[in-house]
Design an enzyme around this catalytic site. Structure first.
Site, short mmCIF file in Angstrom:
data_model
loop_
_atom_site.label_atom_id
_atom_site.label_comp_id
_atom_site.label_asym_id
_atom_site.label_seq_id
_atom_site.Cartn_x
_atom_site.Cartn_y
_atom_site.Cartn_z
CG HIS A 73 2.42 4.69 3.73
ND1 HIS A 73 2.17 3.54 4.43
CD2 HIS A 73 2.33 4.37 2.43
CE1 HIS A 73 1.91 2.56 3.59
NE2 HIS A 73 2.01 3.04 2.35
CD GLU A 112 1.38 6.17 8.86
OE1 GLU A 112 1.23 6.60 7.67
OE2 GLU A 112 0.87 5.11 9.26
CB CYS A 122 1.58 -0.44 7.25
SG CYS A 122 2.84 0.63 6.50
CB CYS A 130 4.28 3.53 8.92
SG CYS A 130 3.87 4.14 7.27
#
Length: 144
Positions: free
Chosen positions: A48, A50, A78, A81
């Protein structure tokens, strides 16, 4: 946020879910890292924007604790993250679109400000929300 949004647009062009992130110095606004989702490219569910941004920021500053920095991301983080945010001890999180399906900075849950955890960064959501949401909606509409 506009730089993170540009990263999200690059991700969309590459067929990735359009999420972009930057890590910047909180005091000066200097951008240290730019990242975008690379899940498809890397075949890695943890790639991801992040997480990639936080990893690179730790490398750039030479330290795992990122208290003087701010993560700016186009979509509410999420659970994975948000956990990485807490573990990195980053000073703040600014995000664009709220995620009412998986967001863990206030929507579905609030991992980053959980009272039992030892670090709680500053959080600001909804920055350029309409633009960030529109990019995500268009991406998924094009795939249906």
């Amino acid at each position: 946020m506009r730089v993170a949004l540009a990263e999200a647009q690059f991700a969309a062009a590459a067929g990735e879910v359009p999420v972009g992130a930057v890590v910047m110095r909180t005091d000066s606004g200097e951008i240290l890292v730019r990242a975008q989702n690379h899940m498809r490219r890397d075949g890695d569910a943890t790639a991801h924007a992040e997480v990639l941004a936080l990893r690179e920021a730790a490398r750039v500053v030479g330290e795992a604790r990122l208290g003087e920095l701010t993560l700016v991301v186009t979509l509410e983080p999420c659970a994975m993250c948000a956990g990485a945010v807490v573990l990195s001890r980053i000073g703040g999180v600014v995000f664009g679109a709220w995620d009412d399906k998986a967001g863990m900075c206030g929507s579905v849950g609030d991992i980053v400000r959980h009272p039992r955890l030892n670090h709680r960064p500053m959080v600001q959501g909804g920055v350029l929300e309409a633009e960030n949401r529109a990019l995500l909606q268009q991406f998924f509409a094009d795939r249906r």
